[in-house]
Design an enzyme around this catalytic site. Structure first.
Site, PDB file in Angstrom:
ATOM      1  N   THR A 170      13.408   5.917  10.491  1.00 35.11           N
ATOM      2  CA  THR A 170      14.508   5.016  10.512  1.00 35.11           C
ATOM      3  C   THR A 170      14.339   3.770   9.884  1.00 35.11           C
ATOM      4  O   THR A 170      13.140   3.056   9.960  1.00 35.11           O
ATOM      5  CB  THR A 170      14.819   4.631  12.324  1.00 35.11           C
TER       6      THR A 170
ATOM      7  N   ASN B  19      -5.666  -9.259  -7.729  1.00 41.87           N
ATOM      8  CA  ASN B  19      -5.417 -10.106  -6.346  1.00 41.87           C
ATOM      9  C   ASN B  19      -6.929 -10.769  -5.987  1.00 41.87           C
ATOM     10  O   ASN B  19      -6.937 -11.707  -4.998  1.00 41.87           O
ATOM     11  CB  ASN B  19      -5.438  -9.038  -5.224  1.00 41.87           C
TER      12      ASN B  19
ATOM     13  N   CYS C 110      -9.017  -7.040   1.521  1.00 41.51           N
ATOM     14  CA  CYS C 110      -8.346  -5.979   1.920  1.00 41.51           C
ATOM     15  C   CYS C 110      -9.107  -4.777   2.012  1.00 41.51           C
ATOM     16  O   CYS C 110      -8.562  -3.660   2.096  1.00 41.51           O
ATOM     17  CB  CYS C 110      -7.669  -5.561   0.492  1.00 41.51           C
TER      18      CYS C 110
ATOM     19  N   GLN D 252       0.938  -9.410  -6.029  1.00 41.61           N
ATOM     20  CA  GLN D 252       0.298 -10.639  -6.289  1.00 41.61           C
ATOM     21  C   GLN D 252       1.016 -11.728  -7.317  1.00 41.61           C
ATOM     22  O   GLN D 252       0.644 -12.572  -7.668  1.00 41.61           O
ATOM     23  CB  GLN D 252      -1.279 -10.661  -6.762  1.00 41.61           C
TER      24      GLN D 252
ATOM     25  N   SER E 104       5.110  -6.522  -1.935  1.00 44.87           N
ATOM     26  CA  SER E 104       4.863  -6.577  -0.251  1.00 44.87           C
ATOM     27  C   SER E 104       5.256  -7.959   0.184  1.00 44.87           C
ATOM     28  O   SER E 104       5.264  -9.131  -0.463  1.00 44.87           O
ATOM     29  CB  SER E 104       3.450  -6.648  -0.245  1.00 44.87           C
ATOM     30  N   GLY E 105       6.138  -7.866   1.234  1.00 49.47           N
ATOM     31  CA  GLY E 105       6.628  -9.245   1.792  1.00 49.47           C
ATOM     32  C   GLY E 105       5.782 -10.139   2.170  1.00 49.47           C
ATOM     33  O   GLY E 105       5.976 -11.355   2.190  1.00 49.47           O
ATOM     34  N   HIS E 106       4.715  -9.577   2.969  1.00 47.48           N
ATOM     35  CA  HIS E 106       3.842 -10.867   3.435  1.00 47.48           C
ATOM     36  C   HIS E 106       3.069 -11.760   2.438  1.00 47.48           C
ATOM     37  O   HIS E 106       2.359 -12.585   2.723  1.00 47.48           O
ATOM     38  CB  HIS E 106       3.001 -10.193   4.456  1.00 47.48           C
TER      39      HIS E 106
ATOM     40  N   THR F 105       0.826  -1.241   0.032  1.00 49.37           N
ATOM     41  CA  THR F 105       0.073   0.079   0.054  1.00 49.37           C
ATOM     42  C   THR F 105       0.946   1.195  -0.116  1.00 49.37           C
ATOM     43  O   THR F 105       0.780   2.158  -0.511  1.00 49.37           O
ATOM     44  CB  THR F 105      -0.862  -0.033   1.458  1.00 49.37           C
TER      45      THR F 105
END
Length: 367
Positions: free
Chosen positions: A231, A147, A312, A175, A194-196, A68
């Site tokens: 950071t 998706n 989502c 996706q 996106s990592g997840h 996102t």
């Protein structure tokens, strides 16, 4: 529980978790600090960045909190940087809400957005895309894989088309990355990840880009070359690089997709929503006259986890914009469920789904 909702999120792989823990324990210093521990953390961060540049064949990587944020940065950062060229942007009606809502915000700032309609299989017409381009078009944004129903857009073809016209091309690859092969010779200008979604961690993602200048949309201490203040999480970056190095297309997904298509086609009142040739890890089906929530609940009682067409929108029960856009018949549009495979899916999981659906279908239909 048998988990078949991998398009919503995936179980992190052990190697990814191990990489995150090691980085958290040994390289916890702020990578912007000048002392030796900060330098070590920065070296590890830049090593992860270099790996991802090579893996994605892109010149620059900005680490984000997920897809996102990457989409917001791609669209708003590009639009503001190139508004001197024009203020027209093209997208599709079936894009992820993070794209559609970012563009809606840009419209409030004087940009003009063309939202291309899609066919009954969720596909855009490339000729219609060509005809939508104008002299003041600065950006086209499309997802590679939808998706909700798995439709694949021809991004390589579109990338070549837009490059000739000097129009910037952003692709939401959330996706598709790690699931479909990319043509390195015709990559888009900006790529969101996106990592997840690839057995990495929530809260990790990136925007990869080449040949484009972005304007920052988040301000802080000048981190990430001034593009994203705050950071940087070194452990998240390391874990994301690990997840993407491990991710690769699984040929069994296509086999299971075909098996389930044949299986569901044998039921009266069940419609395959995902088109032929869609991404192999996603299969959307609908049961006539039945709400998707009932199917999800019924299968959950059988220890099978699937979802309705999209997860989502904070558990919204409204018919999704994708299902509306493809014009699914009224008697089917509320009964869509999405099955999605991941790296931990097995042949036994597919068999268990088939047996469970048969029982749930009989109960729902009273047969």
């Amino acid at each position: 529980m048998i988990y078949l909702d991998n398009s919503a999120t995936t179980q992190p792989k052990k190697e990814v978790l191990d990489a995150f823990v090691k980085a958290s324990e040994q390289f916890y210093a702020n990578p912007a600090s000048l002392h030796v521990m900060g330098n070590q953390a920065e070296d590890l961060l830049e090593s992860a960045r270099s790996q991802l540049k090579e893996l994605l064949n892109m010149d620059r990587i900005v680490f984000t909190s997920g897809g996102t944020e990457a989409n917001n940065l791609a669209l708003i950062g590009t639009a503001k940087s190139y508004q001197h060229r024009g203020k027209h942007i093209v997208t599709a009606a079936t894009e992820h809400p993070s794209v559609l809502n970012s563009l809606a915000a840009l419209e409030q700032q004087g940009f003009e957005v063309t939202r291309l309609p899609v066919g009954h299989h969720g596909e855009i017409d490339v000729d219609e895309l060509k005809n939508s381009l104008r002299s003041d078009t600065i950006l086209v944004s499309l997802m590679h894989v939808n998706n909700e129903i798995g439709t694949i857009h021809p991004i390589s073809e579109i990338a070549r088309l837009l490059k000739k016209r000097r129009i910037i091309f952003h692709v939401d690859a959330v996706q598709s990355i790690g699931k479909l092969a990319f043509d390195p010779s015709s990559m888009p200008d900006l790529l969101s990840v996106s990592g997840h979604k690839v057995h990495g961690l929530k809260g990790s993602g990136l925007l990869a880009y080449s040949g484009v200048e972005l304007q920052a949309i988040q301000y802080g201490g000048g981190q990430e070359s001034g593009i994203r203040g705050g950071t940087v999480s070194v452990p998240n970056a390391v874990a994301l690089a690990k997840a993407l190095r491990l991710a690769k297309p699984n040929p069994l997904h296509l086999q299971w997709n075909k098996t389930l298509r044949q299986f569901f086609s044998e039921f009266d009142g069940v419609k395959i929503v995902s088109p032929e040739g869609a991404a192999p890890h996603i299969l959307a089906v609908a049961v006539k006259g039945i709400k998707g929530e009932i199917l999800v609940s019924g299968l959950q009682k059988e220890s099978i986890i699937v979802s309705t067409s999209s997860a989502c929108s904070s558990k919204s029960r409204d018919t999704s914009h994708v299902i509306q856009a493809i014009g699914l018949p009224r008697e089917f549009k509320d009964g869509v469920m999405r099955i999605s495979f991941g790296a931990f899916t097995t042949e036994q999981d597919i068999s268990a789904l088939q047996s469970a659906f048969q029982r749930v279908y009989r109960i729902i239909k009273g047969v």
